[in-house]
Design an enzyme around this catalytic site. Structure first.
Site, PDB file in Angstrom:
ATOM      1  N   ASP A  31      -6.149  -5.188  -0.976  1.00  0.00           N
ATOM      2  CA  ASP A  31      -6.537  -5.557   0.391  1.00  0.00           C
ATOM      3  C   ASP A  31      -7.493  -4.503   0.957  1.00  0.00           C
ATOM      4  OD1 ASP A  31      -6.647  -6.788   2.830  1.00  0.00           O
ATOM      5  OD2 ASP A  31      -4.569  -6.336   3.397  1.00  0.00           O
ATOM      6  N   GLY A  84      -3.151  -6.368  14.526  1.00  0.00           N
ATOM      7  CA  GLY A  84      -4.291  -5.779  15.225  1.00  0.00           C
ATOM      8  C   GLY A  84      -4.593  -4.380  14.727  1.00  0.00           C
ATOM      9  N   SER A 132      -4.322  -3.770  11.527  1.00  0.00           N
ATOM     10  CA  SER A 132      -4.809  -4.058  10.183  1.00  0.00           C
ATOM     11  C   SER A 132      -6.196  -3.490   9.935  1.00  0.00           C
ATOM     12  CB  SER A 132      -4.883  -5.574   9.973  1.00  0.00           C
ATOM     13  OG  SER A 132      -3.594  -6.088   9.793  1.00  0.00           O
ATOM     14  N   GLY A 133      -6.388  -2.957   8.729  1.00  0.00           N
ATOM     15  CA  GLY A 133      -7.689  -2.418   8.358  1.00  0.00           C
ATOM     16  C   GLY A 133      -7.871  -0.978   8.782  1.00  0.00           C
ATOM     17  N   HIS A 164      -8.070  -8.696   4.266  1.00  0.00           N
ATOM     18  CA  HIS A 164      -7.427  -9.815   4.965  1.00  0.00           C
ATOM     19  C   HIS A 164      -7.948 -10.020   6.380  1.00  0.00           C
ATOM     20  CE1 HIS A 164      -4.386  -7.003   6.847  1.00  0.00           C
ATOM     21  NE2 HIS A 164      -4.490  -7.890   7.806  1.00  0.00           N
TER      22      HIS A 164
END
Ligand SMILES: *[C@@H]1O[C@H](CO)[C@@H](O)[C@H](O)[C@H]1NC(C)=O
Length: 341
Positions: free
Chosen positions: A128, A227, A229-230, A80
Site C-alpha cells: 500500500d 483521513g 491514511s498515507g 489505497h
C-alpha cells in the site's frame, strides 16, 4: 482506514474475537474516555513546523489523505488513497498547520504524476504505497522539509518509540467518523512499534505481511484513523527523524489489542529510487539495540519462532559501504530539529 475492505469472514471472526476481548477488557479496567478535542485518536495538536514533511492530499479542495515529502518534488503516500492514476482534481498542500482558517506557511502544488505500486492488493492491502510527483519543486523552509526514509534492512524492534501525524478522524465510525474541531489542527500521537509476529496474532494470522509494520498501544485509545491514511509514522535516531511506516489500515481505530498497520517503508527503497533519478531521497539505516522480543512471540497458526544461534553476530548482513550513494543523499533529509516541546 480500510475497514470496509476487510474480507467479510475475517471481519466476522475478528468481531467475535473483539467482543471477547472487550468483555474481558471491561472486567479488568474502566472504559477509556477520549476528550473530543483530542484527535488522530488520543493525540494532541502538533506545534507549527514540528512535522515539516507532513502534507495534505486534497481532491477538489477537500482533505483526503496524508503524505510525506521526501525531496523537493516527490511525496510518498498510500496506494489505497487513489482509485486511479489520474491526477485530475488533486492538490498537495505543504507547510500546513490547520485544515481550516489561517495557514501562513502553506504552499500548494498540483500533481504531475501518481504512481501506484504495481503489486498493491486492495483486498489484503499488501504494498500500500504510492509516489506523487509535484507539478514543480518546492523551496524548503522551516515548515517544509523532507523526511528521511528507512533504508532496506532497517530494524524496528518491538517497542520502538514512534510518532504518527495526520488530520484524520477523532473516532472511528465510517461515514460519520468524527472530524477534528475547528481549525482542524494537525495531530500527533506517540505509539510504540508492535512486532509483526504479535501483530499477526492480534489482527489475525496472515493479515500482516513482511511489507507491513504495526504500531499501537495494546490498551487501546491511541491510533491513527480515517483521513490519516498515507501519512507518516516516524522514529528518531540520534537527531534524525526516519519514516518507518505509511498509515495503511486497521480494524477500527484505537481499539484495544488491534494495533494499526502501516506499509513498511524500508521494503521499498529500490522501488522508490527507480522513479527518482536525480536528487534521491535520504535513506537512513534504522537500527535497534538488543534482541527483538517479538521474535519469540507465538500463537496458534503462526510458524514457530526461528531459532537463531547466538554464535554469529546477526542474521541481517551489516550495512555495506556499497551504499554510499544513499548515505550521501541522506544528508539531504538531516535538518536541525524544530520540534517544540
Ligand atoms: C511489545 O511491546 C509492548 C509494549 O509496547 C508489550 O506490551 C508487549 O508485551 C511486547 N511484546 C513482546 C513479545 O514482548
Amino acid at each position: 482506514m480500510l475497514t470496509a475492505a476487510t474480507p467479510v469472514l475475517v471481519y466476522h471472526l475478528l468481531s467475535l474475537l473483539l467482543l471477547l476481548v472487550l468483555v474481558l477488557q471491561h472486567q479488568l479496567q474502566p472504559p477509556i474516555h477520549h476528550p473530543l478535542n483530542q484527535v488522530i485518536v488520543g493525540g494532541e495538536d502538533a506545534p507549527p513546523g514540528s512535522w515539516p514533511w507532513q502534507v495534505s492530499l486534497q481532491r477538489f479542495g477537500g482533505h483526503v489523505c496524508g503524505g510525506s515529502l521526501v525531496n523537493r518534488e516527490w511525496v510518498i503516500s498510500a496506494a489505497h488513497c487513489f482509485s486511479s492514476t489520474s491526477t485530475s482534481g488533486w492538490q498537495i498542500s505543504l507547510g500546513r498547520q490547520n485544515l481550516q482558517g489561517n495557514n501562513p506557511n502553506e504552499v500548494s502544488r498540483t500533481v504531475a504524476r501518481i504512481i501506484l505500486h504495481p503489486n498493491y492488493d486492495s483486498i489484503t492491502n499488501n504494498n500500500d504505497i504510492a509516489l506523487l510527483k509535484l507539478s514543480s519543486p518546492v523551496t524548503f523552509t522551516d515548515y517544509i522539509r523532507p523526511v528521511c526514509l528507512a533504508a532496506g534492512g532497517s530494524v524496528f524492534n518491538n517497542g520502538t518509540d514512534s510518532w504518527v501525524t495526520g488530520w484524520g478522524a477523532v473516532k472511528e465510525g465510517g461515514e460519520s467518523a468524527l472530524s477534528l474541531p475547528f481549525p482542524e489542527t494537525l495531530q500527533e500521537v506517540e505509539v510504540p512499534v508492535l512486532g509483526n509476529r504479535q501483530c499477526n496474532c492480534l489482527n489475525g494470522v496472515g493479515t500482516v505481511t513482511d511489507n507491513m509494520i504495526c504500531a499501537g498501544v495494546l490498551a487501546g485509545g491511541k491510533d491513527s484513523c480515517q483521513g490519516d491514511s498515507g501519512g507518516p509514522m516516524v522514529s528518531k535516531q540520534g537527531s534524525v527523524w526516519v519514516q518507518s511506516g505509511i498509515v495503511s489500515f486497521g480494524f477500527g481505530c484505537a481499539r484495544p489489542n488491534l494495533p494499526g498497520v502501516y506499509s513498511r517503508v524500508s521494503r521499498y527503497q529500490s522501488w522508490i529510487n527507480s522513479f527518482i533519478s536525480s536528487d534521491k531521497p535520504g535513506f537512513v539505516q534504522f537500527t535497534s539495540s538488543g534482541p527483538d522480543a517479538d521474535s519469540s512471540y507465538t500463537c496458534p497458526g503462526l510458524p514457530p519462532p526461528v531459532i537463531t544461534t547466538t554464535t554469529g553476530s546477526s542474521t541481517t548482513p551489516p550495512a555495506t559501504t556499497t551504499d554510499s550513494p544513499s548515505t550521501e543523499s541522506s544528508a539531504k533529509c538531516k535538518y536541525p530539529d524544530y520540534h517544540v516541546t
